[in-house]
Design a protein around this motif. Sequence first.
Motif, short mmCIF file in Angstrom:
data_model
loop_
_atom_site.label_atom_id
_atom_site.label_comp_id
_atom_site.label_asym_id
_atom_site.label_seq_id
_atom_site.Cartn_x
_atom_site.Cartn_y
_atom_site.Cartn_z
N HIS A 1 -65.90 70.43 33.13
CA HIS A 1 -66.59 71.45 32.33
C HIS A 1 -67.81 70.85 31.63
CE1 HIS A 1 -67.27 74.85 29.66
NE2 HIS A 1 -67.29 73.98 28.64
N MET A 2 -67.65 69.64 31.07
CA MET A 2 -68.77 68.99 30.36
C MET A 2 -69.93 68.70 31.30
SD MET A 2 -66.41 66.39 28.11
CE MET A 2 -67.68 65.55 27.18
N LEU A 3 -69.63 68.41 32.58
CA LEU A 3 -70.70 68.12 33.54
C LEU A 3 -71.36 69.38 34.09
CD1 LEU A 3 -69.00 65.22 35.57
CD2 LEU A 3 -70.94 65.00 34.00
N SER A 4 -70.61 70.47 34.16
CA SER A 4 -71.16 71.69 34.77
C SER A 4 -71.82 72.62 33.75
CB SER A 4 -70.06 72.44 35.53
OG SER A 4 -69.01 72.80 34.65
N GLU A 5 -71.18 72.76 32.58
CA GLU A 5 -71.70 73.72 31.61
C GLU A 5 -71.82 73.17 30.19
OE1 GLU A 5 -69.28 77.20 31.67
OE2 GLU A 5 -69.27 77.37 33.86
N GLY A 6 -71.25 72.02 29.95
CA GLY A 6 -71.20 71.49 28.59
C GLY A 6 -72.38 70.61 28.23
N SER A 7 -72.14 69.69 27.27
CA SER A 7 -73.22 68.86 26.71
C SER A 7 -73.72 67.79 27.66
CB SER A 7 -72.73 68.21 25.42
OG SER A 7 -71.51 67.50 25.65
N TYR A 8 -73.06 67.60 28.79
CA TYR A 8 -73.51 66.60 29.77
C TYR A 8 -73.97 67.26 31.07
CZ TYR A 8 -71.65 63.06 26.65
OH TYR A 8 -71.43 62.25 25.56
N LYS A 9 -74.43 68.50 30.93
CA LYS A 9 -74.92 69.24 32.10
C LYS A 9 -76.11 68.55 32.74
CE LYS A 9 -76.47 73.87 33.47
NZ LYS A 9 -76.80 75.22 33.00
N ASP A 10 -76.90 67.80 31.92
CA ASP A 10 -78.08 67.10 32.45
C ASP A 10 -77.71 66.06 33.51
OD1 ASP A 10 -76.98 65.91 29.91
OD2 ASP A 10 -78.25 64.24 30.56
N LEU A 11 -76.45 65.62 33.51
CA LEU A 11 -76.04 64.61 34.50
C LEU A 11 -75.74 65.21 35.86
CD1 LEU A 11 -73.67 62.31 32.38
CD2 LEU A 11 -75.97 61.78 33.19
N SER A 12 -75.69 66.52 35.95
CA SER A 12 -75.39 67.16 37.24
C SER A 12 -76.64 67.42 38.07
CB SER A 12 -74.62 68.45 37.03
OG SER A 12 -75.42 69.39 36.32
N ASP A 13 -77.80 67.31 37.42
CA ASP A 13 -79.05 67.56 38.15
C ASP A 13 -80.19 66.86 37.41
OD1 ASP A 13 -80.86 68.47 39.97
OD2 ASP A 13 -80.99 70.50 39.15
N PHE A 14 -80.84 65.91 38.07
CA PHE A 14 -81.94 65.18 37.42
C PHE A 14 -82.89 64.65 38.50
CE2 PHE A 14 -78.01 62.53 37.41
CZ PHE A 14 -78.33 61.65 38.43
N PRO A 15 -84.10 64.22 38.11
CA PRO A 15 -85.04 63.65 39.07
C PRO A 15 -84.45 62.40 39.72
CG PRO A 15 -86.14 64.16 37.00
CD PRO A 15 -84.67 64.33 36.75
N PRO A 16 -84.90 62.03 40.90
CA PRO A 16 -84.32 60.88 41.60
C PRO A 16 -84.29 59.61 40.75
CG PRO A 16 -85.81 62.06 43.05
CD PRO A 16 -85.97 62.69 41.69
N ILE A 17 -83.12 58.95 40.77
CA ILE A 17 -82.91 57.69 40.03
C ILE A 17 -82.37 56.66 41.01
CG2 ILE A 17 -81.56 56.55 38.22
CD1 ILE A 17 -81.44 59.17 36.72
N ARG A 18 -82.94 55.46 40.94
CA ARG A 18 -82.39 54.35 41.74
C ARG A 18 -81.06 53.92 41.11
NH1 ARG A 18 -85.62 51.16 45.14
NH2 ARG A 18 -87.42 52.35 45.85
N LEU A 19 -79.98 54.03 41.86
CA LEU A 19 -78.65 53.74 41.34
C LEU A 19 -78.54 52.25 40.99
CD1 LEU A 19 -75.80 54.85 40.78
CD2 LEU A 19 -75.23 54.28 43.16
N PRO A 20 -78.19 51.89 39.74
CA PRO A 20 -78.16 50.47 39.35
C PRO A 20 -77.29 49.59 40.24
CG PRO A 20 -77.99 51.87 37.41
CD PRO A 20 -77.90 52.78 38.61
N VAL A 21 -76.11 50.08 40.64
CA VAL A 21 -75.21 49.24 41.43
C VAL A 21 -75.72 49.06 42.86
CG1 VAL A 21 -73.73 51.11 42.31
CG2 VAL A 21 -72.75 48.83 41.88
N ASN A 22 -76.57 49.97 43.32
CA ASN A 22 -77.15 49.88 44.66
C ASN A 22 -78.54 50.52 44.63
OD1 ASN A 22 -77.81 49.79 47.35
ND2 ASN A 22 -75.97 50.84 48.08
N PRO A 23 -79.56 49.76 44.21
CA PRO A 23 -80.90 50.33 44.03
C PRO A 23 -81.54 50.90 45.29
CG PRO A 23 -80.71 48.19 42.95
CD PRO A 23 -79.51 48.35 43.81
N ASP A 24 -80.96 50.63 46.46
CA ASP A 24 -81.49 51.22 47.69
C ASP A 24 -81.13 52.70 47.81
OD1 ASP A 24 -82.58 48.78 48.45
OD2 ASP A 24 -80.73 48.16 49.46
N ILE A 25 -80.20 53.16 46.98
CA ILE A 25 -79.75 54.55 46.99
C ILE A 25 -80.43 55.31 45.85
CG2 ILE A 25 -77.77 56.10 46.76
CD1 ILE A 25 -77.63 54.52 49.30
N GLU A 26 -81.01 56.48 46.18
CA GLU A 26 -81.57 57.35 45.14
C GLU A 26 -80.62 58.52 44.92
OE1 GLU A 26 -86.33 57.29 44.69
OE2 GLU A 26 -85.61 58.32 46.47
#
Length: 808
Positions: free
Chosen positions: A494-519
């Motif tokens: 719920h927090m990821l879809s509609e709550g205070s962490y909704k921003d984590l469900s959709d954002f501009p491309p980020i290079r994943l820290p554990v595998n920077p080859d993945i966006e």
Amino acid sequence: MTLQNAYLLIRTVQICSLEGKRNKENAPKTVDKWVDDPYLKNSSLYRDTTLDLYVTCTLYSDSKPLIQPEHTSYNPFSGSNKWDETIIFPLKHQDLPFDTMIVITIWDIYSPTKKVPIGGTSFNVFGMNKIERKGKHKLLVWQDREGDGETDTSTPGQIQGKDEQYRLEKLKKKYDRKLINHCQWLDKYTINEIEKISRSSDSLNKNRIYLTIELPEFELPVLFKQQNCSLYKPLQLHAKKSLVLINDIEMDEHPSEQKYHRLNLYDHKDLKPNLTELKGLTDILKSPPNTRVASKDALLIWRFRYYLTTNKKALTKFLRCVEWSESHQKNEALSIIPKWEPIDIADSLELLSSAFTHQNTTNVRRYAVDILRKADDEELLYYLLQLVQATKYEQYDGNINDSPLISFLFERSSKNFTLGSHFYWYLTVDSVLKTSSFCSLYKTLQDTFFRQLDPTDGLRINQQNNFVSRLSTLSVELKAMNFPREKKIEKLRHMLSEGSYKDLSDFPPIRLPVNPDIEIVGIVPEKATIYKSAKSPLGLKLRTTKGEEYGIIFKTGDDLRQDQLIIQLISLMDRLLKKENLDLKLTPYKVLATAEEDGIVEMVNPSEAMASVLSKYDGEILKFFKTHNPDSESPYGVAPDVMDNFVKSCAGYCVITYILGIGDRHLDNLLLTPNGKLFHIDFGYILGKDPKILPPPMKLCKEMVVGMGGENSKHYEKFKQLCCEAYNILRKSSHLILNLFALMADASIPSISEDKEKSILKVQEKLQLELTDQEASNSLLLLLNESVSALFPVMVEYVHKWYQYWRS
């Protein structure tokens, strides 16, 4: 003064024992004296048995003390007056003047506020032949006075006399120094007779006491060398004589020292070893890296350094023999490095270790970095974790250009974002470690590196920081909720879809820290979960720019640095095996620590714990494979490539976990994929540590063997063959593996830092470098058989299974 020109050691003196009888002629004799002074009764001034003594010892030259006196501990004697205690002076042998004198005083604790001298003695360090004295010496103690360090001392320790007893004492002294041949059967009778004569001798024992000391012994004589001497030295004789002593420069040194200098200090480039010396050199070069070179071996390497320049494995041994504080040795070493056969990258890592931190070794570290430049970015990534640790050994004063390693890492990491991202996060973790004394250094390096990044890469790093920070906050909030796990999972989604962490469900491309080859572009809320664990890690599915999903596990409150190290080493070993055309189908998933107790783990999908597989498929791994990859034409009804993956991956992980000493292996941290690959997770115990009693040397259970078709199957025979082949390939890369471990010694990882030397030795022991390939293979096969037939691990596994059941 020269001591084999290799290791100039700190001066030591061992105080051994006190013997003889005190002169009581001046001692108080009336009871009235005891009444007036109650401390007198228990003082050695009156009693024959000494009660509470200690010894002070110092060095004098030119009638002046060279250092402050050092003293032994207070020794309450009872029966025998023995100290057997070593006094260490903060001076090197090379710094002692020719007239250096050891001055010793024995003190009695007369009262809580008063001490009185029992006696003192003095002893010259060098003999008239300029050779430093060594071995045991029996010194006369001048009673009721302190040791005198004047040039014309009043307390000389040398025992003088001409009777038979003195002659025997001199012979015994020669015997102790091995100047007289030993005869084992006869010597014990002779020494007993000498001791009887000594005890009954009036000349030595009447009202006299003696102190026995022992000076250090070395393989070669320690000779005094005059540093600055005038050509003419007047000899102080009687006034009526005008004789002048001329110092012959050619005879200033002992002949053996002259020969040593001719052979070792000058460019004797054509000198070649004989067969005995060649064998000695070969044995030295076979020794593992980071091994301290003995003084005798150091001399041999130094003597034949020009002969060894064609052997690239010899350079690190030679550089370990150099006394870097000595200018002539330093200059000789630096001049010969360019002439040496270039070393391998694996050996260059040793030159970046803590053994080369002296300010005169900067050019050695620069040479190592030049070798390291040959590695491409992909290879460099395998060593990056250790290279970041090696920066703490650099002579860094704020200017990165003065540090060869730091400037190199900045240069390469700025040009490749995958390398730069890992470099940034490694610095980040080390900058916040509570147990490290280098936090400020790493914080400075992190800030400096970030400022040097171009704007695009700087923005990517900021995006990674924000993503990790939000996940950490989310995880902490969920842990604080007093809900059952199922309720927490519902809350997370719920927090990821509609709550205070909704921003984590959709954002501009980020290079994943554990595998920077993945966006990545967002978390899939409905697939988020929380795993059964005390740390409640988050299981997240991430959407990527390629439209695929990428699974990660985010952990808080869990130190992932050790897992990160082990996965890095498994990845490296996988690469080493593949370079030898041996692909063992390993699954080195990615791990990245983002803080001291935060981090990200790559999720391997699809995969299932072996405990779960055995539970679902009637305890048979083959049924699991048949369900997912059946093949009716193959012998076991399983696709051939699946069986191949299983046999190879079992072999690879058996060998690697054995070398690294991975512990706490149970069926819940062994995972299987449907296509047959086995892999390990959770590396909380390494280097032989294990919470279980009597763990097997290898994690090879009967279920795995049955999954290969049984002990008599061709697949199990292939498994054993692959184990031996992989083991010998990794043994050939022992220098690389051991050097990487050595660079992690000061990384504040508890399993390593709590006993740094033993940590490296444990890995070295598992590699069995002293064995031939055939001997190593035989040894490994014995361990495999022992592991398969072990009964106790089966019982432990059964207990663990029930524990997991009741905990869930």
